[in-house]
Design an enzyme around this catalytic site. Structure first.
Site, short mmCIF file in Angstrom:
data_model
loop_
_atom_site.label_atom_id
_atom_site.label_comp_id
_atom_site.label_asym_id
_atom_site.label_seq_id
_atom_site.Cartn_x
_atom_site.Cartn_y
_atom_site.Cartn_z
N ARG A 57 0.85 -1.18 0.00
CA ARG A 57 0.00 0.00 0.00
C ARG A 57 0.90 1.24 0.00
O ARG A 57 2.07 1.17 0.40
CB ARG A 57 -0.90 0.03 1.24
CG ARG A 57 -1.83 -1.16 1.38
CD ARG A 57 -2.62 -1.08 2.68
NE ARG A 57 -3.57 -2.17 2.83
CZ ARG A 57 -3.32 -3.32 3.46
NH1 ARG A 57 -2.13 -3.52 4.01
NH2 ARG A 57 -4.23 -4.26 3.56
N HIS A 92 -2.46 2.46 -5.66
CA HIS A 92 -3.02 1.15 -5.29
C HIS A 92 -3.11 0.21 -6.49
O HIS A 92 -3.21 -1.00 -6.32
CB HIS A 92 -4.41 1.35 -4.68
CG HIS A 92 -4.71 0.37 -3.57
ND1 HIS A 92 -4.05 0.38 -2.36
CD2 HIS A 92 -5.58 -0.67 -3.51
CE1 HIS A 92 -4.52 -0.60 -1.59
NE2 HIS A 92 -5.44 -1.24 -2.27
N HIS A 126 -4.10 -9.46 4.00
CA HIS A 126 -5.55 -9.44 4.15
C HIS A 126 -5.97 -10.30 5.34
O HIS A 126 -5.42 -11.39 5.55
CB HIS A 126 -6.23 -9.98 2.89
CG HIS A 126 -6.21 -9.05 1.74
ND1 HIS A 126 -6.40 -9.45 0.42
CD2 HIS A 126 -6.00 -7.70 1.68
CE1 HIS A 126 -6.32 -8.40 -0.37
NE2 HIS A 126 -6.08 -7.33 0.36
N LYS A 158 -2.53 -1.73 7.64
CA LYS A 158 -3.96 -1.42 7.73
C LYS A 158 -4.72 -2.53 8.45
O LYS A 158 -5.66 -2.28 9.20
CB LYS A 158 -4.53 -1.21 6.32
CG LYS A 158 -5.99 -0.84 6.27
CD LYS A 158 -6.46 -0.67 4.85
CE LYS A 158 -7.95 -0.36 4.78
NZ LYS A 158 -8.42 -0.25 3.37
N TYR A 161 -9.41 -10.93 -6.77
CA TYR A 161 -8.46 -11.07 -7.88
C TYR A 161 -8.76 -12.29 -8.74
O TYR A 161 -8.36 -12.34 -9.90
CB TYR A 161 -7.03 -11.11 -7.33
CG TYR A 161 -6.70 -9.82 -6.60
CD1 TYR A 161 -6.57 -8.62 -7.30
CD2 TYR A 161 -6.57 -9.79 -5.22
CE1 TYR A 161 -6.31 -7.43 -6.63
CE2 TYR A 161 -6.31 -8.61 -4.54
CZ TYR A 161 -6.19 -7.43 -5.25
OH TYR A 161 -5.95 -6.24 -4.61
N ARG A 206 -0.52 -2.46 -6.46
CA ARG A 206 -0.83 -3.54 -5.52
C ARG A 206 -1.79 -4.54 -6.16
O ARG A 206 -1.61 -5.75 -6.07
CB ARG A 206 -1.42 -2.95 -4.24
CG ARG A 206 -1.82 -3.96 -3.17
CD ARG A 206 -2.22 -3.20 -1.91
NE ARG A 206 -3.00 -3.99 -0.97
CZ ARG A 206 -2.47 -4.76 -0.02
NH1 ARG A 206 -1.16 -4.87 0.07
NH2 ARG A 206 -3.25 -5.42 0.81
#
Length: 328
Positions: free
Chosen positions: A144, A275, A301, A169, A310, A278
């Site tokens: 990120r 982003h 994640h 995050k 994805y 990424r």
């Protein structure tokens, strides 16, 4: 409640909110966001004091954001979190049992924009110097924007070829393989930081921002080379909170501007942000046969469901193999 009543006589409400946010060591971005939403909430109700409002007024404001302002679900949640902080953390009023039911903003599922490998290389070629290195590292590790800019010298392990990401995050620390193509350039970047830091110390500076817990535990760490940002600003700046003069990392808006200019120079008509690299990292790994769980860990994640977006991207790409009847 009594504590709040006494404190509010001495200072304005938003000042009291700001103090509470800083006591909890929230980021500057969160501070500005929360103060902004709380101010909007009060103005929406004609400057009525929050202590005289409750469930009904909160629901009206959140519904207004969804219906009139048409904000995204994430933005609406951000506003609610700010108001929740005001009542529970500042005024000591619990909203746990209030069951606040506002009209929710409609959540839209967007397929992320992904670049081809050639497009990634095209954009990187349009960049130069430290910005080329930053974008290469973002794509090479799937980072990120905040993660790459917050990297410290100590976070690159050249012995084990690892990149360490702390306090991401997802609040989950992780390690990533160091792209071998960038190793020599990253070593050179560390040397550049060392030269800058040495000069800063000579001029009476050399301090860097540290999270409160680390600053308290290691009082001299803020002037050590290993804690300096890997991608520092070109100039000393004033910390908006403490007023101290320090060398911060390159600003997000500066990086974003450089990426935008590189995309324009490269002649790409896609909507590209930091982003996007990424998204491209994850998609290209999936296309090369990397399993979903591994990609989830690399991206940091919490849930594999987040990573599954994805698989939809790759599925959409595979549709290109289906011929249009116009081409039969």
């Amino acid at each position: 409640m009594q504590k709040f009543q006494e404190a509010k006589k001495k200072k304005k409400l938003l000042e009291f909110v700001r103090d509470k946010i800083r006591i909890k060591h929230y980021s500057l971005a969160t501070e500005r966001s929360y103060l902004g939403w709380i101010k909007q909430y009060i103005l929406f109700h004609n400057k009525k004091h929050p202590i005289l409002m409750g469930k009904k007024e909160i629901e009206e404001f959140l519904t207004y954001l969804a219906t009139d302002k048409k904000v995204s679900p994430a933005t609406q949640n951000q506003a609610f979190n700010a108001i929740l902080f005001l009542y529970e953390q500042v005024m000591g009023i619990s909203l746990k049992d209030e069951n606040i039911q506002a009209l929710r903003a409609k959540e839209r599922k967007h397929i992320p924009v992904v670049l081809t490998r050639e497009e990634v290389q095209n954009i990187i070629a349009q960049l130069s110097g430290v910005y080329q290195l930053i974008v290469s590292l973002m794509y090479g590790c799937g980072l990120r924007q905040k993660e790459v800019l917050n990297i410290r010298v100590k976070d690159i392990d050249f012995g084990f070829d690892k990149v360490y990401i702390w306090d991401s995050k997802s609040l989950k620390d992780r390690t990533l393989p160091l792209p071998q193509k960038l190793k020599t350039r990253l070593l050179a970047q560390v040397d550049i930081v060392k030269q800058i830091h040495t000069q800063d110390l000579k001029e009476g500076y050399g301090s860097v921002y540290l999270p409160h817990a680390i600053e308290r535990k290691f009082p001299n760490a803020h002037k050590e080379l290993k804690w300096q940002y890997l991608f520092p600003m070109s100039k000393i700046s004033t910390d908006p909170r403490s007023g101290k003069k320090r060398r911060h990392h390159i600003l997000e808006k500066t990086l974003g501007r450089n990426i935008k200019q590189a995309v324009e120079r490269g002649g790409l008509n896609k909507r590209v942000s930091s982003h996007t690299f990424r998204h491209s990292f994850a998609t290209h790994l999936l296309q090369s046969g990397t399993d979903l769980r591994t990609i989830q860990e690399l991206l940091g994640h919490k849930s594999v469901e987040t990573t599954m977006i994805y698989t939809h991207v790759v599925k959409e790409m595979n549709k290109a193999e289906v011929k249009s009847p116009l081409d039969f």
